[in-house]
Design a protein around this motif. Structure first.
Motif, PDB file in Angstrom:
ATOM      1  N   LEU A   1       0.851  -1.186   0.000  1.00  0.00           N
ATOM      2  CA  LEU A   1       0.000   0.000   0.000  1.00  0.00           C
ATOM      3  C   LEU A   1       0.889   1.238   0.000  1.00  0.00           C
TER       4      LEU A   1
ATOM      5  N   GLY B   1       0.459   4.247   1.037  1.00  0.00           N
ATOM      6  CA  GLY B   1      -0.562   4.887   1.868  1.00  0.00           C
ATOM      7  C   GLY B   1      -0.344   6.386   1.943  1.00  0.00           C
ATOM      8  N   ASP B   2      -1.440   7.100   2.214  1.00  0.00           N
ATOM      9  CA  ASP B   2      -1.266   8.532   2.431  1.00  0.00           C
ATOM     10  C   ASP B   2      -0.654   8.784   3.810  1.00  0.00           C
TER      11      ASP B   2
ATOM     12  N   GLU C   1      -9.980  -0.255   9.950  1.00  0.00           N
ATOM     13  CA  GLU C   1      -8.939   0.275  10.836  1.00  0.00           C
ATOM     14  C   GLU C   1      -9.493   0.561  12.222  1.00  0.00           C
TER      15      GLU C   1
ATOM     16  N   ILE D   1      -6.279  -3.433  10.404  1.00  0.00           N
ATOM     17  CA  ILE D   1      -5.161  -2.804  11.131  1.00  0.00           C
ATOM     18  C   ILE D   1      -5.762  -2.385  12.471  1.00  0.00           C
TER      19      ILE D   1
HETATM   20  O1  KIV Z   1      -2.228   5.280   4.718  1.00  0.00           O
HETATM   21  C1  KIV Z   1      -2.067   4.162   5.244  1.00  0.00           C
HETATM   22  O2  KIV Z   1      -0.951   3.730   5.576  1.00  0.00           O
HETATM   23  C2  KIV Z   1      -3.262   3.346   5.486  1.00  0.00           C
HETATM   24  C3  KIV Z   1      -3.103   2.126   6.330  1.00  0.00           C
HETATM   25  C4  KIV Z   1      -2.945   2.503   7.750  1.00  0.00           C
HETATM   26  C5  KIV Z   1      -4.196   1.159   6.116  1.00  0.00           C
HETATM   27  O3  KIV Z   1      -4.308   3.678   5.023  1.00  0.00           O
END
Ligand code: KIV
Length: 281
Positions: free
Chosen positions: A58, A60-61, A199, A220
């Motif tokens: 991922l 991720g943002d 989450e 998570i």
């Molecule tokens: O941005 C991210 O790392 C996420 C994860 C915590 C699922 O969305």
């Protein structure tokens, strides 16, 4: 122009790499095989994560916090996400790479959501996008799917809404919110997402969500009754010391390793020990 022949796993014919696709993830859920997912934001770490055999990476943002030092995920831009995603994609040979649509790139309207998703797919070469929310983003998901872009949902604690929640505490402890979350998961599934991240919600609720939908549910801080787990790479490697939620298992203490290595380097430079005769031309 020569076209590479691809086998049914989207791998070049004759290569031993088995690419993870959204279909593979759905088969894993059907077989009860757990899905592993980690974040990555750059070429070097993405290549280690991919080579180790993770199923999903991922972008991720959370890069907004981890890479840029912001307090929330809100400031990161679409251009910055594309930069991180393109770096990750260049490293990856087998994992499925999912990229977060950042705050402000999809909430306005469904056309904007589609335009942002197309940029992520075209400019970074991503395999799928992820966005936060339930019924309120249904129209956007519908529209993104019309372009053939796979979408991952994200329910529970959705960090882009932190100013609405006012806290990073566990979500959906109360009956009303937990029922709404299950309904949202079903709406996301019906709309066509290929997986859903949940989450920081109670483990019992997360397990109910996983049983209520046929798409993989990846948790998570959501217990073990789901179809897979995701962690932020920098947190699980122990690079980041300040963030210590109960759900986080640290697999290394890279904070210590890195700090000690840098201290040793500084000492070697200051004392003239580095470089030695073998380390020069
Ligand atoms: O941005 C991210 O790392 C996420 C994860 C915590 C699922 O969305």
């Amino acid at each position: 122009m020569t076209m590479k022949k691809l086998d049914k796993n989207l791998s070049p014919v004759g290569s031993s790499v088995k690419k993870i696709t959204t279909k593979v993830l759905q088969e894993m859920k059907a077989k009860g095989e757990k899905i592993s997912m980690l974040t990555a934001y750059d070429y070097s770490l993405a290549s280690l994560v991919d080579m180790a055999g993770i199923d999903v990476i991922l972008v991720g943002d959370s890069a907004s916090n981890v890479m840029a030092g912001h307090e929330t995920t809100l400031p990161i831009t679409l251009d910055q996400m594309i930069y991180h995603a393109a770096s990750v994609i260049r490293a990856v040979k087998q994992s499925l790479v999912v990229v977060d649509l950042p705050f402000g790139s999809y909430q306005g309207n469904s056309k904007e959501a589609l335009t942002s998703s197309i940029r992520i797919m075209k400019e970074a070469g991503a395999h799928a996008v992820k966005l936060e929310g339930g019924r309120e983003v249904k129209e956007s998901i519908d529209r993104i799917l019309t372009a053939g872009i796979p979408v991952m949902g994200h329910l529970g604690l959705t960090p882009q809404s932190i100013y609405k929640f006012g806290t990073y505490a566990v979500r959906a402890r109360e009956e009303e919110e937990s029922e709404r979350l299950i309904e949202d998961a079903k709406i996301l599934e019906e709309t066509g997402v290929f997986a859903i991240v949940v989450e920081k919600i109670p483990a019992k609720l997360a397990a109910r969500v996983a049983q209520s939908v046929n798409v993989p549910v990846i948790g998570i801080g959501a217990g073990s009754g789901v179809d897979g787990q995701v962690l932020v790479l920098h947190d699980m490697l122990g690079i980041n010391k300040e963030f210590s939620p109960r759900f986080l298992r640290r697999y290394a203490d890279l904070h210590k390793v890195i700090t000690e290595s840098i201290n040793a380097y500084i000492t070697d430079v200051k004392t003239g020990d580095f470089p030695n005769e073998q380390e020069q031309y």
